[in-house]
Write an enzyme that holds these catalytic residues in place. Structure first.
Site, PDB file in Angstrom:
ATOM      1  N   ARG A   1       1.772  -5.303  -6.346  1.00  0.00           N
ATOM      2  CA  ARG A   1       0.350  -5.210  -6.669  1.00  0.00           C
ATOM      3  C   ARG A   1       0.196  -4.417  -7.968  1.00  0.00           C
ATOM      4  O   ARG A   1       0.233  -3.186  -7.962  1.00  0.00           O
ATOM      5  CB  ARG A   1      -0.419  -4.515  -5.544  1.00  0.00           C
TER       6      ARG A   1
ATOM      7  N   ARG B   1      -8.031   2.259  -1.136  1.00  0.00           N
ATOM      8  CA  ARG B   1      -7.055   2.639  -0.118  1.00  0.00           C
ATOM      9  C   ARG B   1      -6.346   3.955  -0.424  1.00  0.00           C
ATOM     10  O   ARG B   1      -5.461   4.360   0.329  1.00  0.00           O
ATOM     11  CB  ARG B   1      -6.040   1.505   0.075  1.00  0.00           C
TER      12      ARG B   1
ATOM     13  N   ASN C   1       6.193 -23.817   2.751  1.00  0.00           N
ATOM     14  CA  ASN C   1       5.210 -24.461   1.873  1.00  0.00           C
ATOM     15  C   ASN C   1       4.009 -24.982   2.648  1.00  0.00           C
ATOM     16  O   ASN C   1       2.860 -24.881   2.196  1.00  0.00           O
ATOM     17  CB  ASN C   1       5.864 -25.614   1.116  1.00  0.00           C
TER      18      ASN C   1
ATOM     19  N   GLY D   1       0.891 -16.457   0.061  1.00  0.00           N
ATOM     20  CA  GLY D   1       2.273 -15.982   0.000  1.00  0.00           C
ATOM     21  C   GLY D   1       2.742 -15.398   1.321  1.00  0.00           C
ATOM     22  O   GLY D   1       3.887 -15.620   1.731  1.00  0.00           O
ATOM     23  N   ASP D   2       1.859 -14.681   2.002  1.00  0.00           N
ATOM     24  CA  ASP D   2       2.200 -14.134   3.324  1.00  0.00           C
ATOM     25  C   ASP D   2       2.405 -15.268   4.326  1.00  0.00           C
ATOM     26  O   ASP D   2       3.308 -15.218   5.164  1.00  0.00           O
ATOM     27  CB  ASP D   2       1.087 -13.208   3.820  1.00  0.00           C
TER      28      ASP D   2
END
Length: 336
Positions: A173, A111, A301, A276-277
């Protein structure tokens, strides 16, 4: 922040890439076939919110290439309001995901110099911010380029000035930047946010040095005090919420000084990337519709667990009916 009586709208910005993933278990060096899709933290979140019934706008840039066309088509098809410029001078980013073993996943990014790395404040006009109930940003976008980092910080500043709530997911990241080089920008974004998300190690990046990263309550309370001391005078629209994503152990939040925990769900795990997103999407959807802290964690969750049960970064993000079936312990697993 008290959710608006009007229908809430979330605005988010960030890079979405073409995603190539192996279809079996084993080294990428020996894979014969790759499945093609898309993935990106903020579009994963946007799709999760849209499926949960929240209006959402996603801002980005893609290249003038077939992969960029695919990104725009897929995100629009999920009911997201897409505001993405097509850049003729830079390519759409690419990520490659593989499962070397049944218990591990590797992700490689291509990227550098991508179209999304060239985002600027002009891509986030004032009218989009003014129409939002909440702006969501993530740390990964700040790692794309200095310009992208400046775009995120400027959007947060303008959102605060307009009285728009801000959500920030640290979402670090390590392959894009070393932890030591991000503390300052992450801390500024967290100090200006109403809701801050992160795993324990991610939250420890912005907590006072010496805070125990293995103790969720101690970490959240230390971080809350630290951010309060740093917050600009115009930060936020109410009490700050800190949310720790604990993976299979569930999640914990600190809201108005009250700690709430919710255990995770035990599910067969196929792929954890994107969970997580999905958690953030479920939590924010619950928050925007007036749910209490315990319900926010429950839904976060559940969204994360459902995402883990199939391949892909967003494809199994639940709709309300999916969520209801998952949370019904007596439900029939076969839908007829």
């Amino acid at each position: 922040m008290t959710p608006s009586a009007a229908r809430p709208r979330v605005l988010t910005l960030g890079e979405t890439m073409a995603l190539m993933r192996t279809e079996g278990i084993g080294s990428l060096a020996h894979a014969h076939h790759l499945a093609l899709g898309i993935g990106g933290a903020e579009s994963n979140l946007a799709i999760g919110l849209a499926r949960a019934g929240i209006d959402v706008t996603w801002v980005s840039r893609v290249g003038a290439d077939a992969l960029g066309e695919r990104v725009l088509r897929e995100v629009r098809a999920e009911g997201v309001d897409v505001r993405a410029a097509v850049d003729p001078d830079a390519p759409t980013g690419l990520m490659i995901k593989a499962k070397p073993t049944s218990a591990t996943t590797t992700v490689q990014y291509f990227r550098a110099g991508s179209a999304a790395s060239r985002m600027s404040s002009a891509d986030v006009p004032d009218e989009l911010l003014a129409a939002a109930s909440l702006l969501h940003v993530g740390g990964v976008t700040t790692l794309l380029s200095p310009g992208a980092a400046a775009t995120v910080e400027d959007a947060v500043r303008r959102a605060r000035a307009a009285g728009v709530a801000v959500s920030f997911d640290v979402n670090h990241r390590p392959s894009l930047a070393p932890p030591g080089g991000v503390r300052e920008v992450y801390t500024r974004l967290a100090a200006g946010a109403d809701v801050v998300f992160g795993g324990l190690e991610e939250l420890a990046l912005i907590a006072p040095e010496g805070t125990d990263p293995e103790d969720p309550e101690a970490l959240l309370r230390a971080l809350d005090a630290h951010l309060e001391s740093l917050s600009p005078d115009d930060a936020g629209t109410g009490g700050r919420e800190l949310v720790a994503k604990l993976g299979g152990d569930g999640a914990a939040s600190l809201v108005d000084g009250h700690l709430t925990r919710h255990d995770g769900f035990t599910v067969p795990v196929v792929d954890t990337v994107g969970a997580g997103d999905a958690f953030v999407a479920g939590y924010l959807a619950a928050r925007l519709t007036g749910a209490d802290p315990a319900e926010r964690l429950l839904r976060g969750n559940a969204h994360g667990a459902l995402l883990c049960m199939s391949p892909g970064d967003w494809e199994s993000a639940p709709r309300p009916a999916d969520l209801q079936r998952f949370l019904d312990p007596d439900g029939d697993p076969v839908s007829r």
